[in-house]
Design an enzyme around this catalytic site. Structure first.
Site, mmCIF file in Angstrom:
data_model
loop_
_atom_site.group_PDB
_atom_site.id
_atom_site.type_symbol
_atom_site.label_atom_id
_atom_site.label_comp_id
_atom_site.label_asym_id
_atom_site.label_seq_id
_atom_site.Cartn_x
_atom_site.Cartn_y
_atom_site.Cartn_z
ATOM 1 N N HIS A 105 3.819 -2.205 2.922
ATOM 2 C CA HIS A 105 3.792 -0.856 2.343
ATOM 3 C C HIS A 105 5.087 -0.630 1.575
ATOM 4 C CE1 HIS A 105 0.922 -0.828 5.654
ATOM 5 N NE2 HIS A 105 0.279 0.159 4.994
ATOM 6 N N ASP A 125 0.831 -1.211 0.000
ATOM 7 C CA ASP A 125 0.000 0.000 0.000
ATOM 8 C C ASP A 125 0.863 1.258 0.000
ATOM 9 O OD1 ASP A 125 -1.985 -1.835 0.276
ATOM 10 O OD2 ASP A 125 -2.787 -1.030 2.179
HETATM 11 ZN ZN ZN Z 1 -2.463 3.159 3.493
#
Ligand code: ZN
Length: 758
Positions: A710, A568
Site C-alpha cells: 500500500h 493499493d
Molecule cells: Zn485497499
C-alpha cells in the site's frame, strides 16, 4: 650619325643618273668649234639637257625630235657657262631625241651627239598616312610608266622597299615600321632603262593602330574593346552608322580599353574604330572597324514547372528573328546553349527532378546581331511523382519517394468522373514520404494526385491521377506472450494472406518478420522481438493494397522470471513519490491500484506513474467494499475512477482490484473488467515495518508472483528501496500486472479473479 637627307638624296640622284648608263657620247672637234657631251635626264619639271661649258662657243641651239617628225629647235642658250636647259613641254610617256648645234661668231659649228629619252613625270606622293598595320602610300600615276619603285629614307639610308607593276593601283603599305619613327618616301616611275625623277614626302611619326577586339551587345549598350597600344596617351573612339562617315565619339585615357555606347537603338547597325595618340604621333585606325547590330535584351524571364517540363517565357524583342535559350545546371559557371526558337517561349524537357536550373535568353536581330542577356532566373525542377496507395484500418495512406528539390508536397483528390481537383492537404518537409486521408468511406473510390512544392514554386503533377478504392484494412494489436510478442489483427476483406513487418530503427526501414499464406489466420507469435525496447509492427495484406496501423509494444523477455509489485489505496503525496523514485532509479515497473477520490487530489502522482510506464489499476472511487453495495454502485465506483484516470493520463485502466480483495458472483457479473488480487500479502498495512515487509517478499516471491503493498506508509516506501534491487539481483524482471499475465500466456477476461501468473 645621321647624314643629312639632302646630301643623301643628292647621292641617290647621282646613283640613279649613273644607273641610267647613258651611252658613251660622241666627243671631239667638229670644224673649229669644240663639241660637248650632252646629258639628257628626266627631271621633276621636264627633260633636263645639260653639258659643260666649251671654248670658242657663243651659243647653242637645242633641237628636239619626236618620232619620225623633223627636228624642231626648241631653244637658243648662251654658252658662257655650263648649260642646263629643261624642256618643260615634254609629255610623260613620250620618247624624244635631243641634240644641240654650236655657234661661234655667227657661224654654225659642230652638232652634238643625239640623245634619246622617254620622258616620265616624277610620281607625286598624294598620301602618306598612318593606317592600321603600317604607313599607307598613294601616288599619282605616271603616263608611260611600266613599274613604280618605292624608296624609303629612315634617317640613315635610302632603300627600295617595293617594286610594283604600273598596271596595279598606285599604292603601297609599308608595314615594316616602328612606333614613333618618321620616314621619308619617294616613288620612281620606270620604263625599261628610263626612270623618272622623284618628289619626296615625309610621314608623321608612326604609331600602331589599336587592334579592335570586339563589339558586344549588352543590356542597353554596345561594349567595344580593343587591345592597348604600348605608350599610347589616349584613345580616340569613332563611330558610324551604316550611312555615315566616322565621327569621333569619345576620347578616353591610356588606361581605358573599352567603352559602352548607350546611344543605340534596337535593330540599328553600328561600327566602331579606335585611334591611339601619343604627343604628335597619331595611329591609323582600322577602317573596317567592328560592326554590330544592336538588339534589345529579352527581359522579364518567367519560369514554371508544368507537365514535367520547365517552361521558360520572356518578353519578345521587336524585329528579333530568333531567340537562343541558355541554361546553367546547379552552380555551373558557364552557360550552355540548349535551344534556338522563334517563339518567346520554350519548354525544357531535359530536366532532372530536384536539380536547380538557371535560364537566360538572347535575341537574334535581322542582321545577325546577338543581344546581351540578363543574369536569368532560377528554378528547381519539380517533376510529377508516382503515388503508391494503401487502405489502412480507417484511412487511406498515400506514399511516394521523397524528392531532393521539394520543401513540401500538396495532395489533391477528386471523385471518379469529376473534372477538377480538390486540395486535400499539404505536407511540410522535403523528406516526408506519406500523407493520410482520413476522410474516406469504406468501399468508395477516389482519385489522388500529388504536387511537389519548393517555397512558393509549384511542381508538375500527374493530371490523370491515381485511382484507388478504399476498403478497411485489418486493425493490428500487440500483446506480450510467453513466446515474446503476440500480434493479432482483424480479417482483411481481400488479399491472399499477410506479411508481417517490424521496423528496424538502425536501418530506418521495415523488415519482414513472417509471411502468412492464409487470409483467415489472425494471430502470430513473434519470438525475435527486441526485449527492453519499444517494438513497432505493421501488417501488409498479400495481393491487396492494404496496411494495418503501426502497433507499438514494449517487449519483455519471457524466458526470465517476472514479478508484479502492486500498491493499493494511493496516491499519497509523499509515499507514492518515494516509491516512484525507486522504480525510476532501477527502471522497474509496478502497478498502482488507485482510489478514484484521491486521483484528482494528487494529480501529479498519477501523471508521474503513467509517465514512468507503470500500470494504473482501479481500486474504486471511495474504497467501497463491493460485496456490500448494489450493482449500480459497483459500476459507478469503478467507472468514475476510470474516467478520472483517463482524463489525466489518456489511458483507461483495464483491471480492477476490489477493496479487501472481496468479490462474489454479483461483483464478478457487474464489474466488466478482470479482477486482480495477489499471491503474496506483505501485511504492510498491519505491521508498518519495512524489515518485515522485505522479509515477507524474500520468503514468498516466485516467478509470476503478484505482491500486495500500500503506498500510504513510509515503511512501505523503505521496504521498496530494499525489495527492488533485491529482486533485480535475483534475476527478476519487475513488470506490470498486465505484462506479467500476458508473458505467462494468461489473457485476462472480465468477471474472473486472478491471483498470480502461475
Ligand atoms: Zn485497499
Amino acid at each position: 650619325m645621321k647624314k643629312s637627307l639632302s646630301s643623301l638624296l643628292r647621292l641617290f640622284v647621282l646613283s640613279v643618273l649613273v644607273g641610267m648608263a647613258v651611252s658613251p657620247v660622241f666627243a671631239g672637234n667638229y670644224g673649229r668649234t669644240s663639241v660637248p657631251e650632252i646629258n639628257v635626264v628626266n627631271n621633276s619639271k621636264g627633260v633636263a639637257i645639260s653639258w659643260e661649258k666649251q671654248q670658242n662657243i657663243d651659243k647653242y641651239s637645242i633641237y628636239r625630235r619626236q618620232g619620225l617628225s623633223p627636228a624642231v629647235k626648241i631653244a637658243d642658250v648662251s654658252a658662257t657657262k655650263n648649260v642646263l636647259y629643261i624642256d618643260k613641254n615634254a609629255v610623260s610617256g613620250t620618247k624624244y631625241q635631243y641634240y644641240a648645234v654650236a655657234y661661234y661668231k655667227g657661224r654654225r659649228g659642230a652638232k652634238t651627239q643625239t640623245e634619246s629619252i622617254l620622258y616620265l613625270n616624277a610620281p607625286k606622293l598624294q598620301r602618306v598616312e598612318n593606317i592600321c598595320g603600317g604607313i599607307s602610300l598613294e601616288w599619282s600615276s605616271v603616263a608611260g610608266a611600266k613599274e613604280y619603285r618605292v624608296y624609303r629614307f629612315n634617317g640613315t639610308k635610302v632603300a627600295c622597299i617595293s617594286k610594283t607593276d604600273a598596271s596595279s593601283e598606285c599604292k603601297y603599305t609599308d608595314a615594316n615600321v616602328k612606333n614613333y619613327e618618321k620616314y621619308t618616301y619617294f616613288v620612281v616611275a620606270v620604263n625599261g632603262k628610263f626612270k623618272s625623277a622623284c618628289k619626296y614626302s615625309s610621314s608623321d611619326k608612326y604609331m600602331t593602330a589599336p587592334k579592335l577586339k570586339s563589339a558586344a551587345n549588352a543590356n542597353g549598350y554596345i561594349s567595344v574593346s580593343w587591345e592597348p597600344v604600348s605608350g599610347a596617351e589616349k584613345y580616340l573612339v569613332y563611330k558610324k552608322t551604316e550611312s555615315t562617315k566616322w565621327a569621333l565619339m569619345k576620347t578616353v585615357g591610356n588606361n581605358v580599353f573599352s567603352i559602352k555606347d548607350t546611344d543605340v537603338k534596337n535593330g540599328g547597325q553600328y561600327s566602331y574604330t579606335v585611334q591611339a595618340v601619343k604627343g604628335d604621333a597619331v595611329s591609323g585606325k582600322d577602317e573596317n572597324g567592328v560592326v554590330k547590330e544592336y538588339v534589345n535584351v529579352p527581359g522579364n524571364i518567367k519560369l514554371a514547372n508544368s507537365n514535367d517540363c520547365i517552361t521558360v517565357k520572356w518578353d519578345s524583342v521587336s524585329g528579333a528573328c530568333a531567340y537562343r535559350v541558355y541554361r546553367k545546371e546547379g552552380n555551373a559557371a558557364t552557360w550552355e546553349k540548349i535551344a534556338q526558337t522563334t517563339n518567346a517561349e520554350y519548354n525544357d524537357k531535359d530536366i532532372n527532378d530536384g536539380i536547380s536550373y538557371r535560364y537566360t535568353v538572347k535575341a537574334i536581330g535581322k542582321k545577325g546581331g546577338v543581344s546581351g542577356h540578363l543574369s536569368g532566373k532560377k528554378l528547381v525542377a519539380l517533376k510529377s511523382l508516382t503515388l503508391r496507395i494503401y487502405s489502412m484500418p480507417d484511412r487511406v495512406l498515400l506514399n511516394w519517394s521523397p524528392s531532393a528539390g521539394a520543401t513540401g508536397y500538396r495532395i489533391y483528390r477528386k471523385n471518379p468522373g469529376a473534372k477538377s481537383w480538390t486540395f486535400l492537404g499539404a505536407v511540410t518537409g522535403g523528406a516526408m514520404s506519406y500523407y493520410e486521408d482520413t476522410g474516406v468511406k469504406d468501399g468508395k473510390s477516389y482519385i489522388y494526385t500529388i504536387r511537389q512544392v519548393n517555397g512558393s514554386q509549384m511542381g508538375s503533377y500527374n493530371a490523370t491521377g491515381f485511382s484507388f478504392k478504399f476498403a478497411k484494412a485489418p486493425l493490428l494489436t500487440a500483446v506480450l506472450s510467453p513466446k515474446g510478442v503476440r500480434l493479432q489483427w482483424t480479417k482483411a476483406s481481400q488479399g491472399t494472406g499477410y506479411i508481417i513487418d517490424r521496423y528496424i530503427s538502425e536501418n530506418n526501414s521495415w523488415s519482414v518478420v513472417a509471411t502468412i499464406n492464409k487470409i483467415t489466420t489472425l494471430t502470430f507469435d513473434h519470438t525475435g522481438a527486441e526485449y527492453g525496447k519499444d517494438n513497432y509492427y505493421r501488417i501488409r495484406v498479400k495481393d491487396a493494397d492494404m496496411l494495418t496501423n503501426i502497433e507499438t509494444i514494449f517487449a519483455i523477455d519471457p524466458s526470465k522470471p517476472v514479478v508484479a509489485l502492486t500498491y493499493d489505496d494511493g496516491p499519497h503525496p509523499t509515499v507514492t513519490h518515494d516509491i516512484l523514485d525507486v522504480l525510476e532509479k532501477y527502471d522497474a515497473k509496478a502497478t498502482f491500484f488507485v482510489v478514484g477520490s484521491r486521483v484528482n487530489e494528487y494529480k501529479d502522482c498519477i501523471i508521474r506513474e503513467a509517465e514512468l510506464g507503470c500500470e494504473i489499476g482501479n481500486h474504486t472511487y471511495n474504497h467501497t467494499i463491493l460485496t456490500s453495495v448494489g450493482k449500480s454502485t459497483m459500476v459507478n465506483q469503478v467507472e468514475k475512477t476510470n474516467d478520472a484516470v483517463e482524463k489525466l493520463t489518456g489511458i483507461r485502466p483495464v483491471i480492477v482490484r476490489p477493496p479487501g480483495g472481496s468479490a462474489n458472483s454479483s461483483v464478478k457479473s457487474a464489474v466488466e473488467y478482470p479482477l486482480v488480487n495477489w499471491s503474496v500479502d506483505t501485511l504492510d498495512w498491519k505491521n508498518r515495518n519495512s524489515t518485515s515487509v522485505t522479509a515477507s517478499v524474500k520468503r514468498n516471491v516466485r516467478d509470476g508472483s503478484i505482491i500486495l503493498m500500500h503506498d500510504l506508509y513510509g515503511s512501505t516506501a523503505s521496504a521498496t528501496r530494499e525489495i527492488v534491487p533485491y529482486l533485480i539481483d535475483e534475476g527478476y524482471q519487475l513488470v506490470t500486472v498486465t505484462q506479467l499475465m500476458q508473458l505467462k500466456g494468461i489473457y485476462m477476461e472480465p468477471g474472473k479473479i486472478y491471483y498470480s501468473g502461475y
